[in-house]
Design an enzyme around this catalytic site. Structure first.
Site, short mmCIF file in Angstrom:
data_model
loop_
_atom_site.label_atom_id
_atom_site.label_comp_id
_atom_site.label_asym_id
_atom_site.label_seq_id
_atom_site.Cartn_x
_atom_site.Cartn_y
_atom_site.Cartn_z
N ARG A 1 0.81 -1.23 0.07
CA ARG A 1 0.19 0.03 0.00
C ARG A 1 0.94 1.18 0.06
O ARG A 1 0.29 2.39 -0.29
CB ARG A 1 -1.19 0.06 1.08
N TYR B 1 -15.53 18.02 -15.31
CA TYR B 1 -15.79 16.76 -15.42
C TYR B 1 -16.79 16.21 -14.46
O TYR B 1 -16.74 16.34 -13.11
CB TYR B 1 -14.37 15.88 -15.03
N ASP C 1 -6.56 20.59 -12.63
CA ASP C 1 -7.02 19.41 -13.47
C ASP C 1 -6.61 19.57 -14.70
O ASP C 1 -7.35 20.37 -15.62
CB ASP C 1 -8.20 18.91 -13.28
N LYS D 1 -5.59 8.45 -19.41
CA LYS D 1 -6.16 9.24 -20.65
C LYS D 1 -4.67 9.13 -21.19
O LYS D 1 -4.04 8.34 -21.74
CB LYS D 1 -6.79 10.64 -20.50
N1 PLP Z 1 -10.66 14.41 -14.63
C1 PLP Z 1 -10.91 14.52 -15.77
C2 PLP Z 1 -10.97 15.75 -16.52
C3 PLP Z 1 -11.31 13.64 -16.67
O1 PLP Z 1 -11.80 13.40 -17.84
C4 PLP Z 1 -11.48 12.28 -15.79
C5 PLP Z 1 -12.16 11.21 -16.52
O2 PLP Z 1 -12.53 11.03 -17.48
C6 PLP Z 1 -11.33 12.30 -14.49
C7 PLP Z 1 -10.88 13.54 -13.84
C8 PLP Z 1 -11.26 11.08 -13.81
O3 PLP Z 1 -10.31 10.11 -13.99
P1 PLP Z 1 -10.27 8.43 -14.00
O4 PLP Z 1 -11.55 8.15 -15.16
O5 PLP Z 1 -8.92 8.08 -14.27
O6 PLP Z 1 -11.11 8.07 -12.68
#
Ligand code: PLP
Length: 386
Positions: free
Chosen positions: A55, A107, A180, A205
């Site tokens: 962990r 998101y 982000d 991504k």
């Molecule tokens: N932030 C953004 C801009 C995203 O597009 C996503 C997922 O699509 C996330 C956070 C969350 O990431 P995850 O799907 O890897 O949990």
């Protein structure tokens, strides 16, 4: 005279070679996966630092973190088992009743999570229109706001926020800036260099790029108490990225620069082709000079604009859904940043109640042939309108 000894190699070179990895014992240029869940103590019953239990991480996960920290210009990076679990650690760290400033549209998973905390009165949130710095400045409460959340470019409308300006506003109020930048990976945008305190990417991504890992990463310029506490949240929650996934991520990142360059070129060709198209009402893409975020995006991404586009099709909601059904190359799937192109009707995916245009299609442009992708959208639009 050329300095042959002290050359600092280009970031691309360092990332392609996963920091010039060579296994000491064998000379292997590719790292082995270290999957151990536990580590034996030494002959004095001391922990052989830094690992003692899975962990806390592993050599493979640390290697992936080191590559990302290099790209981010960070003091340290921490990998989580998903983007959401990385965001959760930042949210979980906030004290009860903390004031947070966040975009109204972002998101949908993160927005949902913030709203869940808000509904339980764990957080007090003021929302601003993404990309609007005046609203952001008004939303911030000096001496009270703990965290300002920026997503740039912002899902699914791709508004661009000036990170340096947002950092100034957050810092003047005594708040941290969480950025982000999933839509523009660190080969394009290094949020920490623009003043963000925490840079976040869903590594599911672009960083991975092959749609076969879920991962999230946080990076900071300074290793301090805050960072130690975030690492502790990850450890207690057991949300560290697993070694197999970290290994896939290292492999994916080797080609990040190439993939993003190609996806950006393809996206630009597609955005230009459909801008003003008679079956398309609007193309949302910061790469278009007419886009309100174009100049800031140019500054923040080094002149590439990434592979994320949204289009608002003419007709009705069913026309938009039909385009996703009739595509033959674009996969009708969620996610983004992979080598293969995806299309999604964002309202269906985000769910009722999320503010998104009912005719908006989000396109994640991959690295296929641009003319093939244009052909696919053309034939799907024609069929949906017939
Ligand atoms: N932030 C953004 C801009 C995203 O597009 C996503 C997922 O699509 C996330 C956070 C969350 O990431 P995850 O799907 O890897 O949990």
């Amino acid at each position: 005279m050329t300095d042959h000894k002290n050359r600092k190699h280009a970031l691309t070179t360092r990332v392609v070679q996963a920091l010039h990895f060579v296994e000491e014992d064998t000379g292997a240029v590719i790292p082995a996966i270290q999957p151990a869940a536990t580590y034996a103590r030494d002959e004095n019953y001391e922990i052989r630092k830094p690992y003692w239990y899975r962990r806390d991480g592993s050599q493979t996960t640390s290697h992936a973190e080191a590559v990302i920290a290099e790209m981010e210009g960070a003091a340290d990076s921490l990998l989580f088992s998903s983007g959401m679990s990385a965001c959760s650690a930042v949210i979980e760290h906030l004290p009860t009743g903390a004031h947070v400033v966040a975009p109204k549209v972002m998101y949908h998973g993160v927005l949902h999570q913030l709203q869940t905390y808000e509904a339980k009165q764990r957080l007090n949130i003021t929302y601003y229109t993404a990309g609007n710095l005046e609203e952001l400045a008004t939303a911030v409460r000096p001496g009270e706001t703990t965290l300002v959340w920026v997503e740039t470019p912002n899902n699914p409308n791709w508004e661009v926020t000036d990170i340096a300006a947002a950092a100034e506003i957050a810092h003047a109020a005594g708040a941290k800036l969480m950025c982000d930048c999933t839509g523009t990976p660190p080969s394009m945008t290094r949020a920490l260099d623009f003043g963000a305190d925490i840079s976040f990417h869903s590594a599911t991504k672009y960083l991975n790029g092959h749609s076969d890992v879920t991962a999230g990463v946080l990076s900071v310029k300074e290793v301090d108490d805050y960072w130690e506490e975030i690492a502790l949240i990850r450890k207690l929650a057991g949300t560290v990225l697993q070694s197999f996934d970290a290994w896939l991520l290292i492999r994916g990142m080797r080609t990040l620069f190439l993939r993003v360059e190609r996806a950006s070129q393809n996206a630009m060709a597609i955005a230009k082709h459909f801008d003003g198209h008679d079956q398309v009402e609007a193309v949302l893409y910061p790469g278009l000079p007419s886009d309100p975020g174009h100049e800031v995006a140019k500054k923040q991404t080094g002149g590439q604009f990434g592979g994320m586009i949204s289009i608002i099709v003419k007709g009705d909601e069913q026309t938009a859904i039909d385009v996703t059904r009739f595509c033959q190359l674009f996969y009708p799937a969620t996610s983004l940043g992979g080598v293969e192109s995806l299309v999604e009707h964002r309202k269906t995916v985000s769910g009722e109640g999320f503010p998104v245009h009912p005719r908006l299609l989000r396109l994640s442009i991959g690295i296929e042939d641009a003319d093939d992708l244009i052909w696919d959208l053309e034939q799907a639009l024609a069929r949906a309108n017939s």
